[in-house]
Design an enzyme around this catalytic site. Sequence first.
Site, PDB file in Angstrom:
ATOM      1  N   ASP A 183       3.426   5.268  -5.990  1.00 33.91           N
ATOM      2  CA  ASP A 183       2.902   4.636  -4.783  1.00 33.91           C
ATOM      3  C   ASP A 183       2.129   5.673  -3.956  1.00 33.91           C
ATOM      4  O   ASP A 183       2.655   6.741  -3.657  1.00 33.91           O
ATOM      5  CB  ASP A 183       4.112   4.098  -3.994  1.00 33.91           C
ATOM      6  N   GLY A 237       5.443  -0.087   7.820  1.00 37.97           N
ATOM      7  CA  GLY A 237       6.473  -0.001   8.859  1.00 37.97           C
ATOM      8  C   GLY A 237       6.740  -1.331   9.526  1.00 37.97           C
ATOM      9  O   GLY A 237       6.107  -2.349   9.222  1.00 37.97           O
ATOM     10  N   GLY A 283       4.772  -4.879   3.346  1.00 36.18           N
ATOM     11  CA  GLY A 283       5.491  -6.154   3.219  1.00 36.18           C
ATOM     12  C   GLY A 283       6.727  -6.262   4.091  1.00 36.18           C
ATOM     13  O   GLY A 283       7.350  -7.322   4.157  1.00 36.18           O
ATOM     14  N   ASN A 306       4.175  -4.698  -1.461  1.00 35.27           N
ATOM     15  CA  ASN A 306       5.006  -3.492  -1.321  1.00 35.27           C
ATOM     16  C   ASN A 306       5.996  -3.625  -0.159  1.00 35.27           C
ATOM     17  O   ASN A 306       5.609  -4.066   0.927  1.00 35.27           O
ATOM     18  CB  ASN A 306       4.109  -2.286  -1.052  1.00 35.27           C
ATOM     19  N   VAL A 307       7.220  -3.202  -0.415  1.00 34.41           N
ATOM     20  CA  VAL A 307       8.259  -3.228   0.620  1.00 34.41           C
ATOM     21  C   VAL A 307       9.018  -1.911   0.580  1.00 34.41           C
ATOM     22  O   VAL A 307       9.535  -1.524  -0.473  1.00 34.41           O
ATOM     23  CB  VAL A 307       9.261  -4.392   0.384  1.00 34.41           C
TER      24      VAL A 307
END
Length: 309
Positions: A89, A192, A221, A242-243
């Site tokens: 990432d 964030g 996300g 994305n989380v």
Amino acid sequence: MVPQKRIKLLMKIKDILQQAKNEGWALGAFNAGNLELLKAIFQAAENQQAPIIIETSPGEANHFGMDNFLTMAENLKKINRATVFTNLDHGSGLEECQKAIEVGYDLIHVDGSALPYEENVKLTKAMVKQAHQKDILVEAEIDKILGDSCNHQEQAESVQASGNYTDPEKALDFINQTGIDILAVFIGNLHGTYQQPPRLDLDRLNLIAQKCPCFLSLHGGSGLLAEDVKKAIEVGKIVKINVNTELRLAYRQTLENVLRGSDEIAVYKIMTPVIAAVQKVVEEKIQLFGSSQKVIKPAVNSLNNTYEV
Ligand SMILES: [Zn+2]
């Protein structure tokens, strides 16, 4: 020499991304910086029977070691029998992207957004060439996705206003010049969590989706409104979300609660509720993204440890 099982997994992720696009759902991409996070994410994927991406930021990769991360992920695949792909990432440097290609991540995210446009094109194009030789997919971005994976106290609008949202024409030019597989869009999404959830420019996303032939991803996300996430998948054909921050918050808050007033020192006992808390967040995200029950449980071929596809 690329191991056979990696080729098989790659074939599958492209197919799965295409399936997600066709059917209107998205894979969650969850960050894991240690074993507990890995276990939580794998267990959630198995429980939900969802294909997922598990990823390390450069900081998490440094903490873990890329080799360690991939080895643990491979081992957990055998235990949990989940369909999980690995991603670097926000790899912003040539060296870390090349290292990720060398060790065999399934995808790499080449983040050249801090560079002037032509240099971003040059870096991304070079990484696409190297990655595709090993059948690794490449995600990239043009416009820096602002914020970081923390619980922010400022208003989302003030952060959004300082960035440039992705322009559909420029995005198409970038895709044509570089040959990327996935474009990470900036349409108001922020890394964030914020006092007020960031709102997404869904009309712009729709234009990008119409214009661009590659897959699209949504970073940030965590802390988005569920309705915005669903719309982004529906109108924007987003296939990867994305989380990170919400997992970190669940981890820390649960750990604080467990330790408060306790004299427990057995780490595995301390971490059990922490893993459960993170797993719950991941499962909720999987359900929101519509990826629950989307793959048949893979069978493990005991002769060569590859998944049957
Ligand atoms: Zn990101």
